[in-house]
Write a protein that holds these residues in place. Structure first.
Motif, PDB file in Angstrom:
ATOM      1  N   ASN A 224      17.898 -30.659  11.913  1.00  0.00           N
ATOM      2  CA  ASN A 224      18.013 -29.482  11.051  1.00  0.00           C
ATOM      3  C   ASN A 224      17.443 -29.785   9.672  1.00  0.00           C
ATOM      4  O   ASN A 224      17.527 -30.926   9.192  1.00  0.00           O
ATOM      5  N   ASN A 225      16.849 -28.764   9.035  1.00  0.00           N
ATOM      6  CA  ASN A 225      16.260 -28.901   7.705  1.00  0.00           C
ATOM      7  C   ASN A 225      17.203 -28.332   6.652  1.00  0.00           C
ATOM      8  O   ASN A 225      17.801 -27.267   6.848  1.00  0.00           O
ATOM      9  N   TYR A 226      17.336 -29.051   5.534  1.00  0.00           N
ATOM     10  CA  TYR A 226      18.209 -28.622   4.444  1.00  0.00           C
ATOM     11  C   TYR A 226      17.444 -28.769   3.130  1.00  0.00           C
ATOM     12  O   TYR A 226      16.700 -29.731   2.922  1.00  0.00           O
ATOM     13  N   GLN A 227      17.636 -27.787   2.215  1.00  0.00           N
ATOM     14  CA  GLN A 227      17.007 -27.831   0.897  1.00  0.00           C
ATOM     15  C   GLN A 227      17.739 -28.814  -0.001  1.00  0.00           C
ATOM     16  O   GLN A 227      18.924 -29.115   0.209  1.00  0.00           O
ATOM     17  N   ASP A 228      17.019 -29.325  -1.010  1.00  0.00           N
ATOM     18  CA  ASP A 228      17.643 -30.249  -1.958  1.00  0.00           C
ATOM     19  C   ASP A 228      18.845 -29.594  -2.626  1.00  0.00           C
ATOM     20  O   ASP A 228      18.782 -28.450  -3.082  1.00  0.00           O
ATOM     21  N   GLY A 229      19.979 -30.318  -2.640  1.00  0.00           N
ATOM     22  CA  GLY A 229      21.213 -29.797  -3.234  1.00  0.00           C
ATOM     23  C   GLY A 229      22.072 -29.014  -2.267  1.00  0.00           C
ATOM     24  O   GLY A 229      23.215 -28.678  -2.591  1.00  0.00           O
ATOM     25  N   GLN A 230      21.562 -28.738  -1.064  1.00  0.00           N
ATOM     26  CA  GLN A 230      22.322 -27.955  -0.095  1.00  0.00           C
ATOM     27  C   GLN A 230      23.409 -28.813   0.552  1.00  0.00           C
ATOM     28  O   GLN A 230      23.190 -29.984   0.857  1.00  0.00           O
ATOM     29  N   THR A 231      24.606 -28.252   0.729  1.00  0.00           N
ATOM     30  CA  THR A 231      25.712 -28.943   1.395  1.00  0.00           C
ATOM     31  C   THR A 231      25.916 -28.328   2.770  1.00  0.00           C
ATOM     32  O   THR A 231      25.676 -27.130   2.973  1.00  0.00           O
ATOM     33  N   PHE A 232      26.397 -29.169   3.705  1.00  0.00           N
ATOM     34  CA  PHE A 232      26.625 -28.683   5.069  1.00  0.00           C
ATOM     35  C   PHE A 232      27.697 -29.546   5.729  1.00  0.00           C
ATOM     36  O   PHE A 232      28.034 -30.637   5.246  1.00  0.00           O
ATOM     37  N   ILE A 233      28.231 -29.059   6.856  1.00  0.00           N
ATOM     38  CA  ILE A 233      29.312 -29.718   7.573  1.00  0.00           C
ATOM     39  C   ILE A 233      28.734 -30.416   8.802  1.00  0.00           C
ATOM     40  O   ILE A 233      27.937 -29.846   9.555  1.00  0.00           O
ATOM     41  N   ASP A 234      29.151 -31.670   9.008  1.00  0.00           N
ATOM     42  CA  ASP A 234      28.781 -32.414  10.213  1.00  0.00           C
ATOM     43  C   ASP A 234      30.054 -32.929  10.871  1.00  0.00           C
ATOM     44  O   ASP A 234      30.574 -33.997  10.510  1.00  0.00           O
ATOM     45  N   VAL A 235      30.589 -32.144  11.811  1.00  0.00           N
ATOM     46  CA  VAL A 235      31.830 -32.472  12.537  1.00  0.00           C
ATOM     47  C   VAL A 235      32.954 -32.717  11.543  1.00  0.00           C
ATOM     48  O   VAL A 235      33.484 -31.769  10.966  1.00  0.00           O
ATOM     49  N   TYR A 236      33.324 -33.979  11.272  1.00  0.00           N
ATOM     50  CA  TYR A 236      34.439 -34.297  10.385  1.00  0.00           C
ATOM     51  C   TYR A 236      33.971 -34.708   8.979  1.00  0.00           C
ATOM     52  O   TYR A 236      34.772 -35.193   8.176  1.00  0.00           O
ATOM     53  N   SER A 237      32.674 -34.526   8.683  1.00  0.00           N
ATOM     54  CA  SER A 237      32.133 -34.953   7.399  1.00  0.00           C
ATOM     55  C   SER A 237      31.523 -33.771   6.655  1.00  0.00           C
ATOM     56  O   SER A 237      31.086 -32.793   7.266  1.00  0.00           O
ATOM     57  N   GLU A 238      31.496 -33.891   5.330  1.00  0.00           N
ATOM     58  CA  GLU A 238      30.823 -32.933   4.468  1.00  0.00           C
ATOM     59  C   GLU A 238      29.628 -33.654   3.850  1.00  0.00           C
ATOM     60  O   GLU A 238      29.794 -34.699   3.226  1.00  0.00           O
ATOM     61  N   CYS A 239      28.427 -33.088   4.053  1.00  0.00           N
ATOM     62  CA  CYS A 239      27.198 -33.774   3.675  1.00  0.00           C
ATOM     63  C   CYS A 239      26.429 -32.977   2.628  1.00  0.00           C
ATOM     64  O   CYS A 239      26.608 -31.763   2.488  1.00  0.00           O
ATOM     65  N   LYS A 240      25.524 -33.674   1.912  1.00  0.00           N
ATOM     66  CA  LYS A 240      24.709 -33.051   0.881  1.00  0.00           C
ATOM     67  C   LYS A 240      23.320 -33.659   0.893  1.00  0.00           C
ATOM     68  O   LYS A 240      23.168 -34.878   1.050  1.00  0.00           O
ATOM     69  N   CYS A 241      22.302 -32.798   0.729  1.00  0.00           N
ATOM     70  CA  CYS A 241      20.915 -33.245   0.644  1.00  0.00           C
ATOM     71  C   CYS A 241      20.580 -33.549  -0.815  1.00  0.00           C
ATOM     72  O   CYS A 241      20.717 -32.682  -1.673  1.00  0.00           O
ATOM     73  N   ASP A 242      20.117 -34.789  -1.075  1.00  0.00           N
ATOM     74  CA  ASP A 242      19.794 -35.210  -2.434  1.00  0.00           C
ATOM     75  C   ASP A 242      18.406 -35.844  -2.417  1.00  0.00           C
ATOM     76  O   ASP A 242      18.255 -37.030  -2.084  1.00  0.00           O
ATOM     77  N   ASP A 243      17.374 -35.038  -2.740  1.00  0.00           N
ATOM     78  CA  ASP A 243      15.994 -35.512  -2.841  1.00  0.00           C
ATOM     79  C   ASP A 243      15.562 -36.249  -1.569  1.00  0.00           C
ATOM     80  O   ASP A 243      15.096 -37.394  -1.610  1.00  0.00           O
ATOM     81  N   GLY A 244      15.780 -35.622  -0.424  1.00  0.00           N
ATOM     82  CA  GLY A 244      15.332 -36.184   0.851  1.00  0.00           C
ATOM     83  C   GLY A 244      16.329 -37.088   1.519  1.00  0.00           C
ATOM     84  O   GLY A 244      16.141 -37.471   2.683  1.00  0.00           O
ATOM     85  N   GLN A 245      17.407 -37.455   0.807  1.00  0.00           N
ATOM     86  CA  GLN A 245      18.429 -38.346   1.362  1.00  0.00           C
ATOM     87  C   GLN A 245      19.718 -37.555   1.596  1.00  0.00           C
ATOM     88  O   GLN A 245      20.135 -36.773   0.746  1.00  0.00           O
ATOM     89  N   VAL A 246      20.344 -37.805   2.770  1.00  0.00           N
ATOM     90  CA  VAL A 246      21.602 -37.136   3.099  1.00  0.00           C
ATOM     91  C   VAL A 246      22.744 -38.117   2.894  1.00  0.00           C
ATOM     92  O   VAL A 246      22.717 -39.236   3.417  1.00  0.00           O
ATOM     93  N   THR A 247      23.729 -37.716   2.098  1.00  0.00           N
ATOM     94  CA  THR A 247      24.937 -38.520   1.897  1.00  0.00           C
ATOM     95  C   THR A 247      26.126 -37.714   2.430  1.00  0.00           C
ATOM     96  O   THR A 247      26.232 -36.508   2.192  1.00  0.00           O
ATOM     97  N   CYS A 248      27.009 -38.403   3.170  1.00  0.00           N
ATOM     98  CA  CYS A 248      28.162 -37.739   3.797  1.00  0.00           C
ATOM     99  C   CYS A 248      29.441 -38.464   3.409  1.00  0.00           C
ATOM    100  O   CYS A 248      29.451 -39.686   3.190  1.00  0.00           O
ATOM    101  N   PHE A 249      30.526 -37.723   3.325  1.00  0.00           N
ATOM    102  CA  PHE A 249      31.844 -38.300   3.093  1.00  0.00           C
ATOM    103  C   PHE A 249      32.846 -37.514   3.918  1.00  0.00           C
ATOM    104  O   PHE A 249      32.575 -36.402   4.388  1.00  0.00           O
TER     105      PHE A 249
END
Length: 390
Positions: A224-249
């Motif tokens: 899936n494609n996400y814009q910079d700064g966009q947040t999304f849900i991945d099962v039990y994690s909340e993720c964010k796109c930051d300049d091409g890198q995805v960080t999840c917690f």
């Protein structure tokens, strides 16, 4: 008959033939020239052998209104209304009465008429006069032998001036800012442009550049494609796109509310249940014994807070939830005699004046509480130069 008479006869016959107009035949009927007739919804006329028809005009119906007959188009008055007959139908509207004139300071004015009263401008409105302050035309200005109308602006060398009711006010003239020339290209004042890795701006002939801010990259995560700064849900994690890198917690779920004895409580909400204090914690209610505020005490006309200690003559007292408890006061030990006291010489003078308050004096084998020293007595059992109350 002479040739001339023959010519005149032929001319007469031709004139008569041309002067006679022809009748008309219309739907197998013959109509004389100039005759009019009705054809269903049309009105027709014979004109020299030709029939012309137009739509038939029917007479409009009269009106009957309150047992009176009115012709079509006739207007009439009905008490407070003005009515019109229109092809058998009566339409009425509120009657427009003429508005009243005004009398003001002995003068008569028609409704809607305006007039001047010294410094006021007045108007007659249905018998009433309303006045407002008169607006006078503002004065023109004369500046350096030139006349300017009120509100007119003009240039005076390095100043921009304006005429305001006969007075001229001037301010420094605002000149247009200069364009810029940068790398053999011309840019207008305020124009921005890109120079390789820099973003530049023209400011009154001067070019200022700063590092170019590039747009941040989007992210691709699990197809899936996400814009910079966009947040999304991945099962039990909340993720964010930051300049091409995805960080999840770890995803923070909202905590559950509680239902207790038929009542609903939000997570973290506290409430009282008879003798218990309870709290909703993620769908579970936890209760503990309710802590009541302890009562103050009243003792010999004085008020004391719970836990407060105080002295009552020979006793030390404490307030405990509205009840006062007292115990014998413990005095500090002064001049405790040694096991084998040596003999002490008696002083020759009283150690304290009459106004001195004596401390507690311990005698051998017992204690004696004293207050002031109006007199002195020296005894061997005082074990020091102390005063005793006589």
């Amino acid at each position: 008959m002479t040739p001339i008479q023959i010519v005149f006869l032929l001319a007469s016959l031709c004139f008569r033939a041309s002067a006679t107009k022809h009748p008309c035949t219309y739907k197998e009927k013959i109509y004389q020239d100039g005759q009019t007739f009705i054809d269903v919804y049309s009105e027709c006329k014979c004109d020299d052998g030709k029939v012309t028809c137009s739509q038939r005009v029917y007479p409009k119906n009269p009106c009957t209104y309150k047992e009176k007959i009115y012709q079509d188009g006739q207007t009439f008055i009905d008490v407070y209304s003005e009515c019109t007959c229109n092809d058998g139908q009566v339409t009425c509207s509120q009657r427009a009465y003429p508005k009243n004139p005004c009398t003001y300071k002995g003068n008569n004015y028609q409704d809607g008429q305006t007039f001047i009263d010294v410094y006021s401008e007045c108007k007659c409105d249905d018998g009433k006069v309303t006045c407002s302050q008169r607006v006078y035309p503002k004065n023109p200005c004369t500046y350096k032998e030139i006349i300017y109308q009120d509100g007119q602006t003009f240039i005076d060398v390095y100043s921009e001036c304006k005429c305001d009711d006969g007075q001229v006010t001037c301010s420094q003239r605002v000149y247009p800012k200069n364009p810029c020339t940068y790398k053999e290209k011309i840019y207008q004042d305020g124009q921005t442009f890109i120079d390789v890795y820099s973003e530049c701006k023209c400011d009154d002939g001067q070019v200022t550049c700063s590092q170019r801010v590039y747009p941040k990259n989007p992210c691709t995560y699990k197809g899936n494609n996400y814009q910079d700064g966009q947040t999304f849900i991945d099962v039990y994690s909340e993720c964010k796109c930051d300049d091409g890198q995805v960080t999840c917690f770890q995803r923070v779920y909202p905590k559950n509310p509680c239902t207790y004895k038929g009542n609903n409580y939000q997570d973290g909400q506290t409430f009282i249940d008879v003798y218990s204090e309870c709290k909703c914690d993620d769908g579970k209610v936890k209760c503990s014994q309710r802590v009541y505020p302890k009562n103050p005490c009243t003792y010999k006309g004085n008020n004391y807070q719970d836990g407060q200690t105080f002295i009552d003559v020979y006793s030390e007292c404490k307030c405990n939830d509205g009840q006062v408890t007292c115990s014998q006061r413990a005095y500090p030990i002064a001049n405790q005699p040694p096991t084998n006291p040596p003999p002490t010489p008696l002083p020759t003078t009283c150690p304290c004046p009459d106004t001195h308050c004596c401390r507690v004096v311990w005698r051998y084998g017992g204690k004696k509480r004293t207050s002031c020293c109006p007199q002195c007595r020296f005894t061997q059992d005082t074990w020091g130069s102390d005063c005793v109350h006589i």
